[in-house]
Design an enzyme around this catalytic site. Structure first.
Site, PDB file in Angstrom:
ATOM      1  N   ASN A 145       2.257   1.649   4.404  1.00 31.63           N
ATOM      2  CA  ASN A 145       2.513  -0.037   4.693  1.00 31.63           C
ATOM      3  C   ASN A 145       1.945  -0.091   6.499  1.00 31.63           C
ATOM      4  O   ASN A 145       2.950  -0.287   6.869  1.00 31.63           O
ATOM      5  CB  ASN A 145       3.697  -0.253   4.653  1.00 31.63           C
ATOM      6  CG  ASN A 145       4.824  -1.450   5.671  1.00 31.63           C
ATOM      7  OD1 ASN A 145       5.441  -2.041   5.945  1.00 31.63           O
ATOM      8  ND2 ASN A 145       3.374  -2.658   5.158  1.00 31.63           N
ATOM      9  N   ASP A 185      -7.889   3.434   0.604  1.00 34.65           N
ATOM     10  CA  ASP A 185      -6.560   4.208   1.667  1.00 34.65           C
ATOM     11  C   ASP A 185      -8.380   4.732   3.160  1.00 34.65           C
ATOM     12  O   ASP A 185      -8.815   5.853   2.283  1.00 34.65           O
ATOM     13  CB  ASP A 185      -6.207   5.037   1.284  1.00 34.65           C
ATOM     14  CG  ASP A 185      -5.236   6.120   2.513  1.00 34.65           C
ATOM     15  OD1 ASP A 185      -5.211   5.723   3.097  1.00 34.65           O
ATOM     16  OD2 ASP A 185      -4.239   6.517   1.873  1.00 34.65           O
ATOM     17  N   CYS A 223      -1.278   1.174   7.377  1.00 36.88           N
ATOM     18  CA  CYS A 223      -2.707   0.274   7.304  1.00 36.88           C
ATOM     19  C   CYS A 223      -3.411  -0.460   6.663  1.00 36.88           C
ATOM     20  O   CYS A 223      -3.467  -1.575   7.533  1.00 36.88           O
ATOM     21  CB  CYS A 223      -3.726   1.821   6.940  1.00 36.88           C
ATOM     22  SG  CYS A 223      -3.578   3.817   8.123  1.00 36.88           S
ATOM     23  N   ARG A 224      -3.203  -0.154   5.785  1.00 38.33           N
ATOM     24  CA  ARG A 224      -3.780  -2.329   4.757  1.00 38.33           C
ATOM     25  C   ARG A 224      -3.046  -2.978   4.889  1.00 38.33           C
ATOM     26  O   ARG A 224      -3.539  -4.137   5.075  1.00 38.33           O
ATOM     27  CB  ARG A 224      -4.595  -0.698   3.714  1.00 38.33           C
ATOM     28  CG  ARG A 224      -5.229   0.177   3.337  1.00 38.33           C
ATOM     29  CD  ARG A 224      -5.322   0.073   1.951  1.00 38.33           C
ATOM     30  NE  ARG A 224      -4.580   1.375   1.343  1.00 38.33           N
ATOM     31  CZ  ARG A 224      -4.250   1.738   0.546  1.00 38.33           C
ATOM     32  NH1 ARG A 224      -5.123   1.868  -0.605  1.00 38.33           N
ATOM     33  NH2 ARG A 224      -3.665   2.960   0.482  1.00 38.33           N
ATOM     34  N   SER A 225      -2.001  -2.725   4.407  1.00 41.93           N
ATOM     35  CA  SER A 225      -1.347  -3.959   3.987  1.00 41.93           C
ATOM     36  C   SER A 225      -0.396  -5.021   4.959  1.00 41.93           C
ATOM     37  O   SER A 225      -0.577  -5.476   4.458  1.00 41.93           O
ATOM     38  CB  SER A 225       0.233  -4.066   2.680  1.00 41.93           C
ATOM     39  OG  SER A 225       0.943  -2.514   3.107  1.00 41.93           O
ATOM     40  N   CYS A 243       1.120  -0.826   0.070  1.00 38.83           N
ATOM     41  CA  CYS A 243       0.028  -0.091  -0.037  1.00 38.83           C
ATOM     42  C   CYS A 243       0.962   1.097  -0.105  1.00 38.83           C
ATOM     43  O   CYS A 243       2.113   1.229  -0.507  1.00 38.83           O
ATOM     44  CB  CYS A 243      -1.040  -0.233   0.840  1.00 38.83           C
ATOM     45  SG  CYS A 243      -0.190  -0.120   2.462  1.00 38.83           S
TER      46      CYS A 243
END
Ligand code: 4NP
Length: 158
Positions: A13, A126, A15-17, A10
């Site tokens: 690195n 995001d 939040c999402r990934s 993301c």
């Protein structure tokens, strides 16, 4: 069998990934596939190198029984394109940046996560500037996507 090596990417690195990494690892353990899968995550940006995941990602993972608090942010590097079989961007911007960074002959490893996992192209938005509820929605999206990804990876090796 050689493990499949998956890198989630993301922007930050945090939040999402890292949440995707924690969810996929957990689902692989539950299915007895842990030794067959190597999973990691990275960001296209450099702001959060060495940082733990965002506290909201840590919290939503914990609510679902997954501990991602020990993960540490890092930036995508050239060796990732040889060290991983699949490099899965969370959104189209991540994918575009990864394709720009990909050394010759490696761009095919770069895919949009949900497009690859489910066959339906969709971004994982995001959540950084969103509230806590966005993180529960994020978890649900990643969890469903990781289940589809495991099925798809199973087909790839069988
Ligand atoms: P991520 O979210 O890409 O899901 O980790 C973000 C985290 C940090 C920033 C942007 C997005 N940032 O601008 O610092």
């Amino acid at each position: 069998m050689k493990p499949v090596r998956v890198l989630f990417v993301c922007l930050g690195n945090i939040c999402r990934s890292p949440l995707a990494e924690g969810v996929l690892r957990e689902r692989a353990i539950e299915k007895g596939l842990a030794s067959w899968l190597k999973v990691d995550s990275a960001g296209t940006g450099a702001w959060h190198i060495g940082d733990p995941p965002d506290r909201r990602s840590i919290a939503v993972a914990r609510r679902h029984g997954i501990d991602i608090s020990g993960l540490s942010g890092r930036q995508v590097r050239a060796e990732d394109f040889s060290g991983f079989d699949l490099i899965l961007g969370m959104d189209e911007d991540n994918v575009a940046m990864l394709k720009r960074l990909a050394p010759a002959g490696t761009a095919d490893k770069v895919q949009l996560f949900l497009g690859y996992a489910t066959g339906r192209s969709q971004n994982v938005p995001d959540p950084y500037y969103e509230g806590a509820d966005a993180f529960e929605a994020l978890y649900q999206m990643l969890d469903a996507g990781c289940s589809s990804l495991l099925e798809r990876l199973g087909e790839r090796t069988s």
